[in-house]
Scaffold this motif. Structure first.
Motif, mmCIF file in Angstrom:
data_model
loop_
_atom_site.group_PDB
_atom_site.id
_atom_site.type_symbol
_atom_site.label_atom_id
_atom_site.label_comp_id
_atom_site.label_asym_id
_atom_site.label_seq_id
_atom_site.Cartn_x
_atom_site.Cartn_y
_atom_site.Cartn_z
ATOM 1 N N PRO A 1 0.827 -1.210 0.000
ATOM 2 C CA PRO A 1 0.000 0.000 0.000
ATOM 3 C C PRO A 1 0.859 1.256 0.000
ATOM 4 C CG PRO A 1 0.044 -0.978 2.183
ATOM 5 C CD PRO A 1 0.764 -1.938 1.290
ATOM 6 N N GLU B 1 2.653 5.900 4.458
ATOM 7 C CA GLU B 1 2.194 7.071 5.205
ATOM 8 C C GLU B 1 3.206 8.211 5.109
ATOM 9 O OE1 GLU B 1 1.545 5.810 9.240
ATOM 10 O OE2 GLU B 1 0.602 3.942 8.567
ATOM 11 N N TYR C 1 -5.178 5.778 -1.627
ATOM 12 C CA TYR C 1 -4.546 5.817 -0.311
ATOM 13 C C TYR C 1 -5.377 5.040 0.713
ATOM 14 C CZ TYR C 1 -1.157 9.093 -2.135
ATOM 15 O OH TYR C 1 -0.136 9.661 -2.878
ATOM 16 N N ASP C 2 -6.212 4.154 0.222
ATOM 17 C CA ASP C 2 -7.003 3.287 1.084
ATOM 18 C C ASP C 2 -6.056 2.327 1.794
ATOM 19 O OD1 ASP C 2 -9.042 1.982 2.322
ATOM 20 O OD2 ASP C 2 -9.703 0.866 0.554
ATOM 21 N N THR C 3 -5.939 2.447 3.090
ATOM 22 C CA THR C 3 -4.953 1.658 3.815
ATOM 23 C C THR C 3 -5.506 0.289 4.211
ATOM 24 O OG1 THR C 3 -3.348 1.724 5.643
ATOM 25 C CG2 THR C 3 -5.596 2.508 6.097
ATOM 26 N N THR D 1 5.942 -2.169 3.930
ATOM 27 C CA THR D 1 5.696 -0.863 4.521
ATOM 28 C C THR D 1 7.039 -0.212 4.837
ATOM 29 O OG1 THR D 1 4.489 0.298 6.264
ATOM 30 C CG2 THR D 1 5.477 -1.811 6.866
ATOM 31 N N ASP E 1 6.452 4.094 9.366
ATOM 32 C CA ASP E 1 4.993 4.104 9.264
ATOM 33 C C ASP E 1 4.373 3.314 10.422
ATOM 34 O OD1 ASP E 1 5.198 5.637 7.029
ATOM 35 O OD2 ASP E 1 4.522 4.099 5.622
ATOM 36 N N LEU F 1 1.621 1.308 10.126
ATOM 37 C CA LEU F 1 0.688 0.302 9.617
ATOM 38 C C LEU F 1 0.694 -0.969 10.451
ATOM 39 C CD1 LEU F 1 -1.276 -0.785 7.490
ATOM 40 C CD2 LEU F 1 0.706 -1.441 6.104
#
Length: 274
Positions: free
Chosen positions: A196, A199, A217-219, A240, A244, A246
């Motif tokens: 993805p 951030e 930017y849909d996480t 990632t 970040d 996540l």
């Protein structure tokens, strides 16, 4: 296997006009292709001479360009986006020299594996991965990115034969990963890979800057990761950055977390075949 590309989520209701044009002093072939793609994409064709004023007025912020080499690109306020597997080539050169690659360490691929690449983007990772496996199935939710990349995959010819062979193993869909995964049966893929948008992006990465205004930017959330686990047979791998948040937000137990001290990249793995 020939590339199969299907456009599922075409964006037709934009806040601004999206058009297709050619480079300056275009060839007849470029004009013909631009007009054909205009019909395929459902967007207007503009003569290049008539486009500049509309761009200055802000009426056109995103436009496709067919150049005289019949390459397709899309221009955004941050630059020009086109398909080129250059980073995959560099990655392969580094792998052959060093004998290691953190993505391969995370994936642990075999020649008969089928990988699902949930966030395809420019396909840099996918082309590299495809060399080591049987097939890569990808989804890209952005219609703009999908159009340019799927067209590039179908037309690109490399001097590196491994790239040509790898590209033929790729199947790309214009679809959101969440809706795509819900339609898949349990253990449909050997490996599920997801990269993805970060951030805290690395803006020095000039190749990705034109992509940013077009990308989703849909996480990830925990339920989406559980869907990945459901459709994977061997493992899932999430890419990632160490800075970040996540992985901290996901209620998931990762079996391996591989970190690059140099780049800050992180590959978090759930191994299902342990």
């Amino acid at each position: 296997m020939d590339i199969v590309s299907r456009e599922r989520n075409e964006s037709k209701n934009e806040d601004y006009a999206v058009v297709i044009t050619t480079s300056h002093t275009p060839s007849k072939e470029a004009v013909e292709l631009a007009k054909k793609l205009s019909q395929d994409f459902g967007i207007p064709y503009y003569n290049r001479r008539h486009l500049s004023e509309r761009v200055k007025e802000g009426k056109v912020k995103v436009y496709y360009v067919v150049d005289n080499n019949l390459q397709l690109s899309v221009v955004t306020p941050t630059g020009r986006l086109f398909f080129h597997p250059g980073m995959a080539k560099i990655r392969m050169e580094n792998y052959k020299r060093d004998g290691k690659d953190l993505l391969l360490e995370a994936l642990k691929p075999s020649s008969e594996d089928i990988i699902y690449d949930a966030t395809f983007g420019l396909g840099m990772d996918a082309v590299f991965m495809a060399h080591f496996v049987k097939q890569v199935i990808g989804t890209e939710v952005s219609a703009h990115i999908y159009r340019v990349v799927s067209y590039g995959l179908s037309k690109y010819q490399s001097k590196e034969e491994w790239i040509n062979i790898a590209i033929k193993k790729i199947v790309l869909f214009n679809e959101d990963m969440k809706s795509f995964m819900k339609k898949q049966s349990d253990k449909s893929f050997d490996i599920v890979y997801c990269d993805p948008m970060f951030e805290n992006p690395v803006y020095e990465s000039s190749a990705l800057n034109p992509l940013r205004p077009l990308a989703s930017y849909d996480t990830l959330d925990t339920s989406t990761v559980k869907e990945m686990v459901r459709i994977a047979r061997k493992r899932i791998v999430i890419k990632t950055l160490i800075k970040d948040s996540l992985l901290e937000r996901l209620a998931v137990k990762f079996d391996r977390v591989i970190t690059s001290k140099r780049s800050g990249l992180v590959y978090a793995c759930v191994d299902l075949d342990k």
